[in-house]
Write an enzyme that holds these catalytic residues in place. Structure first.
Site, mmCIF file in Angstrom:
data_model
loop_
_atom_site.group_PDB
_atom_site.id
_atom_site.type_symbol
_atom_site.label_atom_id
_atom_site.label_comp_id
_atom_site.label_asym_id
_atom_site.label_seq_id
_atom_site.Cartn_x
_atom_site.Cartn_y
_atom_site.Cartn_z
ATOM 1 C CD GLU A 38 -3.482 -10.539 3.082
ATOM 2 O OE1 GLU A 38 -3.276 -9.677 3.936
ATOM 3 O OE2 GLU A 38 -3.717 -10.267 1.894
ATOM 4 C CD GLU A 54 -16.054 0.665 -0.075
ATOM 5 O OE1 GLU A 54 -16.862 1.278 0.641
ATOM 6 O OE2 GLU A 54 -14.987 0.187 0.357
ATOM 7 C CB SER A 103 -0.920 0.016 1.220
ATOM 8 O OG SER A 103 -1.849 -1.038 1.168
#
Length: 380
Positions: free
Chosen positions: A234, A361, A118
């Site tokens: 994950e 989302e 990220s």
């Protein structure tokens, strides 16, 4: 898949339970604990690769280990990023040299990893990353910023998704680099203080940090495929261990509801029963999809289920506590920040559950596009 303890599995469960009962007291610091686990062969269960110091067990016994570990009260793992994310990715995409270099120290607990994915402005939308890596005489020089990097302050290495082709956009031109963290002046780690008062996450700044060309996993320009493969690992067996922790939190909420009298409210009782039933459903769904490559949407469905469930549990924890839930300690200072109790921490930390690890989302978009085959969302 069916999971039940036959005689051999029960013997394994009892072995695990006995070992943990004997050794959890040795977990004085998390890094040392990783080495204790590694020396006993508990790191890397089921990697499927020989010669790297791990026990070879099937998925059923991996579930047993995860469940017993969660029940034992042992500390949160600091080696799970290397063991559960990087190691399976190396086994699937790494070269023989990369496996030989990096798998043994993960299995022994000697090297810890963090995940450089990220970025500011490119969190759940991972294809929007801007960190660059330029190849210069066999070495990549990395410049950019990563954020929400768990355990970066403890890690020896970081796997970094970076843009290695000038002018590339979105999924193209990315590479998966293995980067040593001990580079003073080139890598700066800054803890992020959260609402809970703790700092599990970090900002990481790369200013010309080095990564060797032979430490690109899957080949230059193939980073997106490798990164997506890693995300598939994950949410596997670790999801079941996570649910053991959820069950312990739910029990604490129920005990609090009884102690405060909130359980006498029929609405509260209904909410408690619903949380219990949904948690059982999540467990069976996780078992159903475990090890199934065919169910491409399973990780996203699981994330949607547990993220919002955990948030509702935090909200319910505050409800059964009553007005006391809003009161914290009064003797804290900037030098000695306040400490939340377990239910307050649950409420505040769970606010992020629907964002980190891929926002709700993004998970819905993955399910819509990759599973249901709906038209792809337009990208800017």
């Amino acid at each position: 898949m069916e999971f039940g303890d036959g005689s051999e599995d029960l013997a394994f469960r009892l072995e695990v339970r006995g070992w943990l009962a004997e050794h959890v007291a040795l977990a004085r610091d998390r890094r040392g604990w990783e080495r204790v686990l590694g020396a006993a062969g508990w790191v890397g269960l089921g990697w499927g690769e020989e010669g790297y110091g791990n026990r070879r067990v099937g998925i059923g016994r991996q579930v047993v280990w995860a469940e017993e570990y969660a029940r034992s009260g042992a500390p949160a793992r600091s080696g799970h990023i290397g063991e559960k994310l990087l190691a399976p990715t190396l086994i699937a995409h790494g070269s023989a040299e990369q496996k030989a270099r990096f798998l043994p120290p993960i299995a022994s607990g000697d090297e810890l990893w963090c995940q450089g994915y990220s970025e500011p402005g490119a969190g759940s939308d991972l294809a929007g990353i801007r960190t660059e890596a330029v190849l210069d005489a066999g070495t990549y020089r990395i410049s950019g910023q990563k954020i929400w990097t768990s355990l970066a302050h403890e890690a020896d290495w970081c796997f970094v998704l970076a843009r290695t082709e000038v002018g590339s956009r979105r999924h193209r031109g990315l590479s998966f680099l293995l980067v040593p963290m001990d580079q003073p002046g080139r890598i700066d780690v800054r803890p992020i203080r959260q609402m809970t008062g703790t700092s599990e996450f970090n900002e990481v700044f790369f200013d010309g940090a080095h990564a060797r060309a032979e430490h690109v996993v899957g080949g230059a320009g193939n980073g997106w495929q490798v990164a997506m493969s890693l995300l598939g690992f994950e949410r596997g067996v670790s999801t079941l261990a996570q649910q053991i922790g959820f069950a312990q939190e739910l029990s604490r909420v129920v005990e609090t509801a009884v102690a405060t009298g909130a359980v006498d409210d029929p609405v509260v009782r209904d909410l408690l029963v619903r949380q219990w039933a949904e948690l059982r459903t999540m467990r069976w769904n996780a078992l159903r999809t475990l090890g199934s490559a065919a169910d491409r949407g399973a990780p996203s469905v699981a994330k949607l289920l547990w993220g919002r469930w955990h948030q509702r549990l935090g909200e319910l924890a505050m409800r059964v506590r009553g007005a006391d839930a809003a009161v914290g300690p009064t003797d804290w200072t900037p030098e000695a920040p306040y400490e939340l109790d377990a239910l307050q921490h649950l409420f505040l930390f769970s606010r992020a559950d629907t964002i980190y690890g891929g926002s709700d989302e993004i998970q819905r978009t993955i399910i819509a596009e990759r599973v249901l085959g709906l038209p792809r969302e337009a990208k800017g």
